[in-house]
Enzyme design. Structure first.
Site, PDB file in Angstrom:
ATOM      1  N   SER A 298      -4.209  -0.250   3.580  1.00 17.04           N
ATOM      2  CA  SER A 298      -5.167  -1.067   2.859  1.00 17.04           C
ATOM      3  C   SER A 298      -4.834  -1.264   1.384  1.00 17.04           C
ATOM      4  O   SER A 298      -3.900  -1.976   1.066  1.00 17.04           O
ATOM      5  CB  SER A 298      -6.569  -0.504   3.029  1.00 17.04           C
ATOM      6  OG  SER A 298      -7.510  -1.532   2.877  1.00 17.04           O
ATOM      7  N   ASP A 309       6.243  -9.055  -3.238  1.00 25.57           N
ATOM      8  CA  ASP A 309       6.279 -10.516  -3.288  1.00 25.57           C
ATOM      9  C   ASP A 309       6.745 -11.035  -4.637  1.00 25.57           C
ATOM     10  O   ASP A 309       7.408 -12.071  -4.722  1.00 25.57           O
ATOM     11  CB  ASP A 309       4.889 -11.084  -2.971  1.00 25.57           C
ATOM     12  CG  ASP A 309       4.647 -11.214  -1.475  1.00 25.57           C
ATOM     13  OD1 ASP A 309       5.487 -10.720  -0.693  1.00 25.57           O
ATOM     14  OD2 ASP A 309       3.611 -11.791  -1.085  1.00 25.57           O
ATOM     15  N   LYS A 323      -3.612  -2.272   7.656  1.00 21.72           N
ATOM     16  CA  LYS A 323      -5.047  -2.558   7.586  1.00 21.72           C
ATOM     17  C   LYS A 323      -5.259  -3.654   6.556  1.00 21.72           C
ATOM     18  O   LYS A 323      -5.218  -3.422   5.358  1.00 21.72           O
ATOM     19  CB  LYS A 323      -5.851  -1.317   7.211  1.00 21.72           C
ATOM     20  CG  LYS A 323      -7.356  -1.591   7.172  1.00 21.72           C
ATOM     21  CD  LYS A 323      -8.137  -0.377   6.739  1.00 21.72           C
ATOM     22  CE  LYS A 323      -9.626  -0.709   6.714  1.00 21.72           C
ATOM     23  NZ  LYS A 323      -9.961  -1.753   5.724  1.00 21.72           N
TER      24      LYS A 323
END
Length: 441
Positions: A298, A309, A323
């Site tokens: 998470s 990214d 998650k």
């Protein structure tokens, strides 16, 4: 249906507290006939309710039956939605402050067994030898498959000092493993730091709590002061970090990003949100390595996904848990609440983490290393009258790094790769060098 929780620390990640009226339509004509309960459906529920109340083997109060009905509705939505009674709601609030009672293990219920996601560092569960991936099939003398999800998790709950015996199925172990664990107060210090060697720091985030971002900032200042110079590289360890609160995870990511998205959410009724890096105080240009594993979930996936990214860090280790949903805490009255999945979150490039996880740039699995000596039997230092010089102070950390190789191979490899990244960056900027990292004000 499975739900994920930490005993006694509920899944918090990422978590919002919202107004109960959020998402309610202000247009009386908006609700279509398709969304209305039919009279037949209402009668069916009332009939079931009546039969249970009148015929069940044990007498149950109307209050109990209503609570069961609410819990059953939420339990069948997804693994993370649940009803929080007074005790559960208080436990949730306490856990975000970093102290709670229990085993200190993040678990979910799947296929009628309790699956361990991760044991919190320094917890009774970790000290007892419980590992990520363990399947709990029996708690004391209670077979887990005989209980529903909530009841199975309740078997693990208990007060400080009480002992519980877990029967576990472990990968690559033929016979069940029996482990006894004594429950205790879990004082979760979310941030730890260490200067691994000159110019290279280590930051361990155990869980994202309310003060994690500010604590991490203090630890980074401490590392810079200890190094007596700006750090050249930093390892961020998110292994076995089950997540936590969203806001400090975004604030932590913001330390290392100068612009662009950190994460965004998409939901049905809850408005989509986008979280951007801000142009305030930064730690630019430090070479970063992030360590993750199957216990990273998470909020820790939000951080690693954002840094990956943006090309800001190299992600090492093994694939994360996956998650990728947002839970909102919706108060119901003063002492109870719903924990309801209201959205999914995405990395800056639009990748969904849900059930996929973050794949590391370089996979490094845990390993046990046994060193062999390649030192010649006869060297210059063995010659009579050989020249000597004072011990180089830079070699004082060699023994500690060698020890790291056998104690934590993933961290050892991360440090080697981080040094390589710094070296390559230095060569690329040899003509017009730039500072590697700015000091923290």
């Amino acid at each position: 249906m499975a739900r994920i929780t930490t005993v006694l620390l509920f899944s918090l990640c990422p978590l919002f507290i919202i107004n109960p009226s959020l998402g309610k339509s202000t247009d009386n004509n908006k609700a279509s006939s398709e969304s209305h309960l039919s009279l037949q459906q209402i009668q069916q529920f009332v009939e079931v309710y009546h039969q249970v109340r009148e015929r069940y083997v044990e007498e149950l109060s109307d209050d109990q039956l209503i609570q069961f009905a609410i819990a059953g509705l939420l339990q069948n939505l997804d693994p993370h939605s649940s009803y929080l009674d007074q005790e559960d709601f208080q436990t949730l609030q306490d856990s975000t402050s970093g102290e709670f009672a229990g085993l200190g293990v993040e678990v979910t219920v799947e296929n009628n067994v309790i699956k361990v996601i991760s044991a919190i560092d320094g917890s009774p569960a970790q000290d007892a030898g419980i590992k990520s991936g363990d399947l709990v099939i029996k708690v004391d003398e209670h077979a887990v498959h005989e209980y529903n999800s909530d009841a199975a998790l309740d078997l693990l709950s208990g007060k400080k000092g009480t002992r519980v015996k877990l029967t576990i199925i472990r990968e690559n172990v033929s016979d069940p493993v029996v482990i006894s664990v004594t429950r205790d107060i879990i004082k979760l210090k979310s941030v730890q730091s260490q200067l691994l060697t000159q110019d290279y720091g280590y930051l361990k985030i155990k869980q994202f709590q309310r003060k994690t971002a500010s604590d991490a900032k203090k630890q980074l200042k401490r590392l810079t002061k200890m190094n007596r110079a700006p750090l050249k590289g930093l390892i961020i360890d998110l292994r076995n970090n089950p997540g936590g609160l969203l806001t400090p995870a975004i604030a932590f990511s913001d330390f290392f990003l100068t612009t662009g998205l950190i994460t965004f959410t998409k939901g049905r009724e809850v408005p989509s949100e986008k979280f951007y890096a801000t142009p305030k105080e930064k730690l630019p240009n430090a070479q970063l390595v992030v360590l993750v594993n199957g216990g990273s979930a998470s909020s820790s996936e939000i951080v690693s996904g954002a840094l990956q990214d943006h090309g800001r860090a190299l992600i090492l280790g093994t694939k994360t848990f996956g998650k990728g949903s947002v839970q909102s805490i919706i108060p119901i009255g003063e002492k109870t609440a719903l924990k309801l999945t209201t959205a999914r979150y995405f990395t800056p490039k639009g990748r969904s983490i849900q059930a996929k996880g973050i794949r590391p740039d370089i996979t490094i699995k845990p390993a046990e290393i046994v060193e062999t000596s390649d030192e010649p039997l006869f060297q210059e230092r063995h010659l009579k009258g050989h020249l000597t010089k004072k011990e180089d102070t830079q070699n004082q950390s060699i023994e500690a790094i060698a020890k790291l190789k056998t104690e934590d191979f993933q961290l050892y490899e991360a440090l080697n790769i981080l040094k390589s990244m710094v070296l390559m960056n230095k060569r690329q900027n040899a003509i017009d060098p730039i500072p590697v990292i700015s000091a923290i004000e």
